[in-house]
Design a protein around this motif. Sequence first.
Motif, short mmCIF file in Angstrom:
data_model
loop_
_atom_site.label_atom_id
_atom_site.label_comp_id
_atom_site.label_asym_id
_atom_site.label_seq_id
_atom_site.Cartn_x
_atom_site.Cartn_y
_atom_site.Cartn_z
N VAL B 27 0.80 -1.22 -0.13
CA VAL B 27 0.06 0.00 -0.04
C VAL B 27 0.79 1.22 -0.01
O VAL B 27 0.76 2.23 -0.79
CB VAL B 27 -1.01 -0.02 1.23
CG1 VAL B 27 -1.73 1.32 1.36
CG2 VAL B 27 -1.92 -1.15 1.22
N GLY B 30 1.72 2.31 -3.22
CA GLY B 30 0.84 2.75 -4.38
C GLY B 30 0.50 4.10 -4.53
O GLY B 30 1.22 4.79 -3.58
N ASN B 31 -0.20 4.77 -5.44
CA ASN B 31 -0.31 6.10 -5.50
C ASN B 31 -1.07 6.58 -4.45
O ASN B 31 -1.78 5.92 -3.85
CB ASN B 31 -0.76 6.49 -6.81
CG ASN B 31 -1.61 5.57 -7.41
OD1 ASN B 31 -1.27 4.36 -7.28
ND2 ASN B 31 -2.62 6.11 -8.01
N ALA B 75 -5.37 2.62 -2.47
CA ALA B 75 -4.07 2.67 -2.81
C ALA B 75 -3.59 1.35 -2.68
O ALA B 75 -3.94 0.78 -1.73
CB ALA B 75 -3.59 3.62 -1.82
N GLY B 76 -2.95 0.89 -3.72
CA GLY B 76 -2.23 -0.50 -3.74
C GLY B 76 -2.50 -1.33 -4.90
O GLY B 76 -2.30 -0.54 -5.98
N LEU B 130 -4.40 -3.71 -0.53
CA LEU B 130 -4.64 -2.33 -0.76
C LEU B 130 -5.54 -1.56 0.46
O LEU B 130 -6.09 -2.50 1.30
CB LEU B 130 -5.78 -1.95 -1.99
CG LEU B 130 -7.05 -2.75 -1.80
CD1 LEU B 130 -7.91 -2.00 -2.91
CD2 LEU B 130 -7.28 -4.05 -2.34
N THR B 163 -3.72 7.90 2.27
CA THR B 163 -3.13 6.64 2.32
C THR B 163 -2.49 6.64 0.87
O THR B 163 -2.19 7.33 0.01
CB THR B 163 -4.18 5.66 2.21
OG1 THR B 163 -3.42 4.22 2.24
CG2 THR B 163 -4.91 5.46 1.00
N GLY B 164 -1.57 5.39 0.72
CA GLY B 164 -0.61 5.36 -0.35
C GLY B 164 0.60 6.10 -0.17
O GLY B 164 1.02 6.39 1.16
N ARG B 165 1.37 6.45 -1.21
CA ARG B 165 2.60 7.15 -1.11
C ARG B 165 2.60 8.29 -0.34
O ARG B 165 1.80 9.11 -0.55
CB ARG B 165 3.15 7.48 -2.44
CG ARG B 165 4.10 6.24 -2.91
CD ARG B 165 4.66 6.55 -4.42
NE ARG B 165 3.98 7.46 -5.09
CZ ARG B 165 4.66 8.26 -5.94
NH1 ARG B 165 6.01 8.09 -6.21
NH2 ARG B 165 4.12 9.10 -6.81
N SER B 167 1.79 9.00 2.44
CA SER B 167 0.54 9.46 3.15
C SER B 167 1.10 10.14 4.38
O SER B 167 0.00 10.91 5.00
CB SER B 167 -0.17 8.07 3.55
OG SER B 167 0.65 7.18 4.35
#
Lengths: 247, 225
Positions: B27, B30-31, B75-76, B130, B163-165, B167
């Motif tokens: 996760v 992820g973006n 995200a993920g 994710l 969330t994600g990169r 975050s």
Amino acid sequence: MKENDFPAPPIPPCSTGEGLPCAPISWANSGDAWSWRVGTRINNAAGFYSDGNDFAVVAADTSAVHSILVHKSNEDKIMILDSHKLIAASGESGDRVQFTEYIQKNVALYQFRNGIPLTTAAAANFTRGELATALRKNPYFVNILLAGYDKETGPSLYYIDYIATLHKVDKGAFGYGSYFSLAMMDRHYHSGMTVEEAIDLVDKCIMEIRSRLVVAPPNFVIKIVDKDGAREYAWRESVKDAAVASA
Amino acid sequence: MARYDRAITVFSPDGHLFQVEYALEAVRKGNAAVGVRGTDIVVLGVEKKSAAKLQDSRSVRKIVSLDDHVALACAGLKADARILINRARIECQSHRLTVEDPVTVEYITRYIAGLQQKYTQSGGVRPFGLSTLIVGFDPYTGVPSLYQTDPSGTFSAWKANATGRNSNSMREFLEKNYKETYGQETVKLAIRALLEVVESGGKNIEVAVMTKEDGLRQLECPGCQ
């Protein structure tokens, strides 16, 4: 937009001519003469294309009956399947509600998964498929008239009976009343009817049913679907639920 | 049969579920995705990695609607997302069919989180990689909500979250700048949070807003806000 001197009279069907306005003059070489001919309008017998008669109308009785008892006389049997589809169902009450709600939710699921709604033809075929699958195990006793409007192909009506017959039709009817309705529609229906003419035909059918069917239902609901969506059009009530007298 | 029973997610001696923690790593790669809850609006934003020139960007929709009044961004692992989203959409319709009521945001979040948890306690499967941000309106009270789920199957409600990169940076920004907003102010807050961590801004973000009346709307030119 600038006005120019281009002569542009309206061209009636089945007309012929030479040169303007449908063909060029002296093109590509000087002295060339082009002639043109217009075919017939397929849609309307009156010879002109009338917009706004793209709709489908369905009507259903509104009595919920169990043996000799009328449970209620304002049961809406025409479900709005999605924004531009109507499903008028008749038959076993439990099956009718179960089956039509099941179809409605699956149609909604398709729209969420794919971002676009099902066409009327696809919805009709899906409905028929579900009836066919259940037929030799646990059949649904529901007869359906599915009416819808698609932007690309216009209005359409599908006849789907309880043993999974599917027909695309211009007019259809189910039930004992169908003997009378089909006769009236055969006599009075023509393509290109306006909404007023169509509702008049529905009313004629209702009148025949009321006068000739021994256990005629008292009330009917009429719904319509066109480019603006599916909606209730009118009720035809001859028996209103009486207000309860105060003690 | 013995081999099939071997769970992939087993406890480590010091009480960790490594597979779940590795999923959280996925996760984190992820973006970026951000969600903000306003008083009358909820906003979701995701980072869009610069599309390959030949790719049809319209086929890569990162913010999806689960029902008329619920939307999701994640995200993920996007392939895992497809499965979860499909199951959630079916559950939304199934709920409407059985109880004649649309789902509440909390219900569908609990369902998705429950699915994610199931895959941390089954034989032969790995967890979903994710985290999701789920937004929507209660169908009857009209109250907006934002929830987050993660691969372990936990979920909770938030006023704003990311969330994600990167975050953590986004969450810090939100903690510093969050206040009760409505309408455009909420949208601006979400976009500003995303722009903290997204490279060039503008073309690289996808934003969608949901209101009680109009449902989910994808915004056309987020950079212009």
